[in-house]
Design a protein around this motif. Structure first.
Motif, PDB file in Angstrom:
ATOM      1  N   MET A  35      -4.296 -11.838   2.038  1.00  0.00           N
ATOM      2  CA  MET A  35      -4.190 -10.655   0.968  1.00  0.00           C
ATOM      3  C   MET A  35      -3.901 -11.482  -0.559  1.00  0.00           C
ATOM      4  N   ASN A  37      -5.856 -14.584  -3.491  1.00  0.00           N
ATOM      5  CA  ASN A  37      -7.113 -14.438  -3.614  1.00  0.00           C
ATOM      6  C   ASN A  37      -7.689 -16.393  -4.882  1.00  0.00           C
ATOM      7  N   HIS A  62     -11.977 -10.516   0.387  1.00  0.00           N
ATOM      8  CA  HIS A  62     -11.141 -11.085  -0.629  1.00  0.00           C
ATOM      9  C   HIS A  62     -11.212 -10.856  -1.993  1.00  0.00           C
ATOM     10  N   THR A 181      -7.616  -7.029  -1.539  1.00  0.00           N
ATOM     11  CA  THR A 181      -7.656  -7.361  -0.547  1.00  0.00           C
ATOM     12  C   THR A 181      -8.366  -6.068   0.542  1.00  0.00           C
TER      13      THR A 181
END
Length: 257
Positions: A35, A37, A62, A181
């Motif tokens: 969730m 990056n 992602h 995500t």
């Protein structure tokens, strides 16, 4: 961030998007958790970019990387990292991974040690099969599905309410990453995860486990793991690099040097 580069590389039939601080310095790859990056490492990258060429990839599913229909097991994620190292023709880099990125880093270190210089595992999901099943059965994916229906402004407002001590820039980076995500990314939570004891026992490069006093890894688990350097950070939960950024950065720097 003004002179950082962003690019994509092709490996394993997907494209991996990454941000890179650049320069003729030792390479350091930062692997994010579920969730988030690559850009969620911005604060740490700023601290390290003077001494390292910091590379922050977005894991598949992602950020701006590909979202394939399948291939979200830890072996797939580890192969993506190995593919990135090969595609960028890097000398053996240091690898730092948090959470999902920490388990990915452990798999790379355990299965492809000759391509790395050293590895830091930040609160990886070293948990029992029972707890893995609990996570899989929980509503974490369903909660994310609801978040994907919100606007960026709403996600930012929620982040500010929950983390009043974090900078607005950090909250915005995490909010954008959350909305980038894919639901497919949650397949990484499918049990069983790699057996962490077997994995750790096969790591023969310098390796450090960092965990908080309120995170996933417990002091008991850390004690069981031979061959790892271990550092515990007080007053830190699972997001230890966000809860205690200065302490985390100091530990990372000390290990790298």
């Amino acid at each position: 961030m003004s002179n950082w580069n962003t690019a994509i590389c092709k490996t394993n039939n997907i494209t991996i998007h990454y941000t890179r601080t650049g320069g003729n310095k030792p390479p350091l790859i930062l692997l994010h958790g579920l969730m988030t990056n690559g850009l969620c490492w911005t604060d740490l990258a700023r601290t390290l970019e003077k001494d390292y060429d910091v590379i922050m990839p977005d894991a598949r599913g992602h950020g701006l990387s590909s979202v394939p229909d399948y291939g979200y097991q830890y072996d797939d994620l580890a192969n993506d990292v190995a593919g990135l190292i090969q595609a960028l023709k890097l000398p053996p880099p240091f690898l730092v991974g948090h959470s999902m990125g920490g388990m990915t880093a452990a798999v790379v270190a355990g299965s492809k040690p000759n391509i790395l210089k050293g590895v830091i595992l930040a609160d990886p999901p070293f948990i029992s099969p029972e707890v893995q099943r609990e996570v899989w059965d929980s509503d974490v994916a369903e909660q994310h599905r609801k978040v994907l229906q919100l606007s960026l402004e709403e996600v930012i407002a929620d982040g500010r309410a929950r983390h009043p001590h974090r900078s607005l820039e950090t909250i915005e980076l995490f909010a954008k990453a959350r909305l980038q995500t894919s639901m497919a990314a949650f397949n990484v939570l499918t049990p069983p995860y790699p057996d962490y004891k077997t994995l750790v026992s096969s790591i023969d490069i310098p390796a450090l486990l960092v965990f908080g006093d309120r995170g996933v890894v417990t002091a008991e688990i850390a004690k069981e793991l031979q061959g790892l350097q271990v550092e515990q950070i007080a007053n830190a939960g699972h997001s230890l690099h966000m809860d205690q950024p200065e302490r985390f950065a100091a530990i990372v720097k000390a290990f790298l040097s």
